[in-house]
Design a protein around this motif. Structure first.
Motif, mmCIF file in Angstrom:
data_model
loop_
_atom_site.group_PDB
_atom_site.id
_atom_site.type_symbol
_atom_site.label_atom_id
_atom_site.label_comp_id
_atom_site.label_asym_id
_atom_site.label_seq_id
_atom_site.Cartn_x
_atom_site.Cartn_y
_atom_site.Cartn_z
ATOM 1 N N SER A 280 0.830 -1.200 0.000
ATOM 2 C CA SER A 280 0.000 0.000 0.000
ATOM 3 C C SER A 280 0.866 1.252 0.000
ATOM 4 N N LEU A 281 1.946 1.245 0.797
ATOM 5 C CA LEU A 281 2.854 2.387 0.831
ATOM 6 C C LEU A 281 3.506 2.596 -0.534
ATOM 7 N N LEU A 282 3.909 1.501 -1.183
ATOM 8 C CA LEU A 282 4.537 1.592 -2.496
ATOM 9 C C LEU A 282 3.543 2.136 -3.526
ATOM 10 N N GLU A 283 2.295 1.721 -3.423
ATOM 11 C CA GLU A 283 1.258 2.234 -4.316
ATOM 12 C C GLU A 283 1.090 3.745 -4.144
ATOM 13 N N GLN A 284 1.125 4.218 -2.895
ATOM 14 C CA GLN A 284 1.044 5.653 -2.634
ATOM 15 C C GLN A 284 2.208 6.389 -3.293
ATOM 16 N N TYR A 285 3.395 5.805 -3.205
ATOM 17 C CA TYR A 285 4.578 6.439 -3.775
ATOM 18 C C TYR A 285 4.461 6.527 -5.292
ATOM 19 N N PHE A 286 3.981 5.448 -5.911
ATOM 20 C CA PHE A 286 3.756 5.470 -7.359
ATOM 21 C C PHE A 286 2.740 6.560 -7.708
ATOM 22 N N GLY A 287 1.731 6.739 -6.850
ATOM 23 C CA GLY A 287 0.727 7.767 -7.081
ATOM 24 C C GLY A 287 1.329 9.156 -7.098
ATOM 25 N N TYR A 288 2.249 9.439 -6.166
ATOM 26 C CA TYR A 288 2.933 10.724 -6.151
ATOM 27 C C TYR A 288 3.745 10.930 -7.429
ATOM 28 N N ILE A 289 4.473 9.902 -7.840
ATOM 29 C CA ILE A 289 5.345 10.031 -9.006
ATOM 30 C C ILE A 289 4.528 10.210 -10.279
ATOM 31 N N ALA A 290 3.343 9.548 -10.358
ATOM 32 C CA ALA A 290 2.499 9.645 -11.549
ATOM 33 C C ALA A 290 2.033 11.073 -11.815
ATOM 34 N N GLU A 291 1.998 11.922 -10.781
ATOM 35 C CA GLU A 291 1.538 13.305 -10.937
ATOM 36 C C GLU A 291 2.640 14.240 -11.427
ATOM 37 N N LEU A 292 3.863 13.733 -11.536
ATOM 38 C CA LEU A 292 5.001 14.589 -11.871
ATOM 39 C C LEU A 292 5.190 14.721 -13.376
ATOM 40 N N ASP A 293 5.855 15.810 -13.751
ATOM 41 C CA ASP A 293 6.224 16.009 -15.149
ATOM 42 C C ASP A 293 7.595 15.416 -15.446
ATOM 43 N N LEU A 294 8.467 15.450 -14.467
ATOM 44 C CA LEU A 294 9.790 14.841 -14.623
ATOM 45 C C LEU A 294 10.386 14.576 -13.253
ATOM 46 N N VAL A 295 11.396 13.730 -13.226
ATOM 47 C CA VAL A 295 12.087 13.397 -11.988
ATOM 48 C C VAL A 295 13.572 13.704 -12.152
ATOM 49 N N VAL A 296 14.105 14.474 -11.221
ATOM 50 C CA VAL A 296 15.539 14.730 -11.145
ATOM 51 C C VAL A 296 16.047 13.884 -9.993
ATOM 52 N N GLY A 297 16.859 12.890 -10.285
ATOM 53 C CA GLY A 297 17.200 11.957 -9.223
ATOM 54 C C GLY A 297 18.630 11.491 -9.227
ATOM 55 N N GLU A 298 19.192 11.349 -8.032
ATOM 56 C CA GLU A 298 20.486 10.694 -7.855
ATOM 57 C C GLU A 298 20.270 9.291 -7.322
ATOM 58 N N ARG A 299 19.126 9.052 -6.705
ATOM 59 C CA ARG A 299 18.747 7.711 -6.271
ATOM 60 C C ARG A 299 18.342 6.892 -7.497
ATOM 61 N N PHE A 300 19.037 5.795 -7.720
ATOM 62 C CA PHE A 300 18.801 4.974 -8.909
ATOM 63 C C PHE A 300 17.338 4.555 -9.037
ATOM 64 N N HIS A 301 16.742 4.149 -7.921
ATOM 65 C CA HIS A 301 15.384 3.615 -8.025
ATOM 66 C C HIS A 301 14.324 4.696 -8.186
ATOM 67 N N SER A 302 14.659 5.953 -7.899
ATOM 68 C CA SER A 302 13.715 7.019 -8.234
ATOM 69 C C SER A 302 13.557 7.113 -9.744
ATOM 70 N N LEU A 303 14.659 6.897 -10.473
ATOM 71 C CA LEU A 303 14.621 6.933 -11.939
ATOM 72 C C LEU A 303 13.936 5.694 -12.498
ATOM 73 N N VAL A 304 14.140 4.546 -11.834
ATOM 74 C CA VAL A 304 13.479 3.312 -12.280
ATOM 75 C C VAL A 304 11.963 3.443 -12.140
ATOM 76 N N LEU A 305 11.490 3.931 -10.985
ATOM 77 C CA LEU A 305 10.043 4.084 -10.781
ATOM 78 C C LEU A 305 9.474 5.073 -11.776
ATOM 79 N N ALA A 306 10.187 6.167 -12.047
ATOM 80 C CA ALA A 306 9.724 7.153 -13.021
ATOM 81 C C ALA A 306 9.658 6.546 -14.418
#
Length: 311
Positions: A280-306
């Protein structure tokens, strides 16, 4: 607690369960209670080298026998995900991997690496340890082709080494069922996900200087972008621990330097995950990312989820 690591573990557990080949999963961890709480599988600290050493020093043979019984009750040891095959942080992690792999092989068990990354060894000792680990493995599936090529240079049995993708991409069918569609907007307002991490302790590196440089580059980029667009930044916190595990401190530095830009902090924190509620927590996180226009990330998995959401 690290969202990316927990997401990889969650994905690996689901894939193994869905395969129909695995009847029981136990996770080697220094926090068995957290494993049970997050993922509804048993956790065990019986393989931790610190426990083994303490039991040897105290001649606690009953505890040692319990560790051996644990290994004998399993069929394979799977190292799932992560940039674990390198000596950039020293030899401690490699020695732990080697010790576990050696124990399992001595008892006739399989050792498998799945979705891991490999980096060029920085010393002869590191290269020697990595070569031993590779030799003990029945199968290694790297998350990228570069890791496969580098590791193949240390192995005489290249048939055991394969390349694939990061474990999190196995979540794609689940993500598709969430019906999260990233909004493609064509206007002057941009929502940007920002994921930063302190530079991990590496031999011979001035990590504070590298942290300063990263923050300066991000601040410069966002300041320039804000001259053309109205920006709203969503911090993506993957690790909320202390020291080198505190992503929040890095993003707060950027926020402080850019008072004219709005920062919208999500209310999702991994430390507040309820029992059995990681999906459920992971689903919430995906929900936040889905609202974004782009992701600027140094964390590898932030880019993978995006990337999984085509952002």
């Amino acid at each position: 607690d690290n969202l990316g690591d927990e997401a990889m573990l969650h994905t690996a557990i689901q894939v193994l369960r869905d395969s129909g080949l695995v009847s029981n999963i136990s996770v080697s961890s220094c926090s068995p209670e957290k494993i049970q709480n997050f993922h509804n599988v048993s956790g065990s600290n019986l393989l931790l080298p610190g426990n083994i050493i303490r039991n040897l020093k105290s001649f606690n043979f009953s505890a040692l026998r319990e560790s051996f019984r644990f290994i004998r009750s399993t069929n394979a040891l799977v190292f799932a995900g992560g940039s674990i095959l390198n000596d950039k942080k020293g030899y401690k992690d490699l020695l732990v991997i080697l010790y576990k792999s050696l124990f399992y092989r001595l008892l006739g068990k399989r050792v498998i690496f799945w979705g891991v990354a490999f980096d060029q060894p920085s010393s002869r000792i590191g290269g020697f340890l990595l070569a031993l680990i590779i030799k003990l493995a029945l199968l290694i599936v790297f998350r990228d082709e570069k890791s496969k090529i580098l590791a193949s240079e240390l192995s005489s049995n290249r048939g055991q080494i394969k390349s694939g993708v990061d474990i999190l991409f196995s979540l794609l069918p689940w993500v598709a069922r969430l019906n999260l569609v990233s909004a493609k907007k064509e206007h002057k307002h941009y929502q940007i996900g920002l994921s930063l991490r302190p530079y991990p302790p590496n031999k011979g590196c001035d990590v504070e200087k590298l942290d300063d440089l990263l923050c300066e580059q991000v601040i410069h980029y966002l300041k320039n972008l804000s001259q053309s667009y109205d920006l709203e930044i969503t911090p993506l916190i993957f690790s909320d621990g202390e020291g080198q595990k505190n992503d929040r401190v890095m993003i707060e530095r950027v926020e402080k330097a850019l008072p004219a830009i709005s920062f919208k902090w999500p209310e999702v924190e991994i430390r507040r995950c309820k029992a059995g509620g990681f999906a459920s927590l992971l689903e919430q996180y995906f929900g936040y990312i889905a609202e974004l226009d782009l992701v600027v990330g140094e964390r590898f998995h932030s880019l993978v989820l995006a990337q999984m959401l085509e952002i």
